[in-house]
Design an enzyme around this catalytic site. Structure first.
Site, PDB file in Angstrom:
ATOM      1  N   ASP A 222      34.947 -31.731  72.204  1.00  0.00           N
ATOM      2  CA  ASP A 222      35.562 -31.106  71.028  1.00  0.00           C
ATOM      3  C   ASP A 222      35.118 -31.903  69.808  1.00  0.00           C
ATOM      4  O   ASP A 222      35.372 -33.110  69.730  1.00  0.00           O
ATOM      5  CB  ASP A 222      37.090 -31.130  71.123  1.00  0.00           C
ATOM      6  CG  ASP A 222      37.610 -30.126  72.135  1.00  0.00           C
ATOM      7  OD1 ASP A 222      36.936 -29.107  72.356  1.00  0.00           O
ATOM      8  OD2 ASP A 222      38.681 -30.365  72.716  1.00  0.00           O
TER       9      ASP A 222
ATOM     10  N   ASP B 249      41.113 -17.285  75.866  1.00  0.00           N
ATOM     11  CA  ASP B 249      42.308 -18.128  76.001  1.00  0.00           C
ATOM     12  C   ASP B 249      43.424 -17.243  76.532  1.00  0.00           C
ATOM     13  O   ASP B 249      43.866 -16.315  75.844  1.00  0.00           O
ATOM     14  CB  ASP B 249      42.699 -18.725  74.648  1.00  0.00           C
ATOM     15  CG  ASP B 249      41.646 -19.694  74.122  1.00  0.00           C
ATOM     16  OD1 ASP B 249      40.912 -20.268  74.945  1.00  0.00           O
ATOM     17  OD2 ASP B 249      41.561 -19.880  72.896  1.00  0.00           O
TER      18      ASP B 249
END
EC number: 4.3.2.10
Length: 256
Positions: free
Chosen positions: A12, A131
């Site tokens: 990330d 997601d």
């Protein structure tokens, strides 16, 4: 012969720095994504996924520069996602050296974008990130819904049907993150992983919740995933990629 299952460390990145901490030994600068990606390449990772969580538009140039540096030093496939909204975004990332580009929120708001991207660049380099969160109660038929904005906004879209639609539009791969499990370190949501993997003919990458090597193996054996993605178990040096591969092989999983 069974296709080898892939192990994919995930970084990330915010403004060119890895933000979910990394505590590798012997890394001079724990925040530099290129150095971290090189370490994973040396360890034998199958791919690297780089998620740009920079909110600002001015961060984009930093991201492209980071991708260029990474692609020049890392020789395994590189998937880059985060803020991909236009065909030009995809072209810029591929030109910078990404092998695949991951589309998330933009696919929800404009599904045809996925079809356009696949037609323009080829399905093999278009990943759709999903997601998903469980919305069914105890005793009900399991159902998962697509959420956006980091799992905060419900869309009303059924996760399995949505994944199938993305495949039909030309996505080459699905990156499935369980929002219920993400960061919990008690394993993937095997129910949604299996439901989507079984419904699709394209590879599904399981993400969200890995805390140990058995979780990786379960993603493949019980979740039917084609690949497993993890961040913190590798970043913090709890396990190495070779250890993960050896464990998966010991469970009868074909690895590269």
């Amino acid at each position: 012969m069974a296709l080898a299952k892939r192990i994919i460390p995930c970084l990330d990145v915010d403004n060119g720095r890895v933000v979910k901490g990394v505590k590798f030994e012997n890394i001079r600068d724990a925040g530099d994504p290129v150095e971290i990606a090189r370490r994973y390449d040396e360890q034998g990772a199958d791919e690297i996924t780089f998620l740009d969580i920079t909110a600002s538009v001015d961060g984009r140039d930093t991201t492209l520069h980071t991708v260029e540096r990474m692609a020049s030093q890392v020789f395994i496939p590189l998937t880059v996602g985060g803020g991909v909204r236009t065909v030009q975004d995809i072209r810029n990332l591929l030109n910078a050296g990404a092998d695949k580009v991951s589309i998330n929120t933009a696919a929800v708001f404009n599904p045809e974008f996925v079809g356009e991207a696949a037609a323009r660049f080829g399905s093999q380099c278009i990943v759709v990130a999903i997601d998903a969160k469980k919305v069914s109660g105890p005793g009900e038929t399991p159902r998962w819904e697509i959420f956006t904005h980091g799992g905060r906004k419900p869309t009303g879209l059924d996760a399995v049907l949505w994944a199938k639609k993305m495949e039909d539009l030309g996505a080459g791969e699905i990156l499935l993150t369980s929002m219920d499990q993400d960061g919990m370190k008690n394993g993937f949501d095997l129910g949604v992983t299996r439901a989507i993997s079984d419904a699709l003919g394209i590879p599904v990458i399981a993400s969200g919740g890995v805390g140990n090597l058995e979780h990786l193996a379960a993603g493949v054996i019980e979740g039917h995933a084609s690949a497993v993605l993890a961040a913190s178990i590798f970043h913090f040096g709890e396990y190495t990629v070779p250890e993960a591969k050896a464990y998966m092989a010991s469970r009868g999983i074909v690895v590269r």
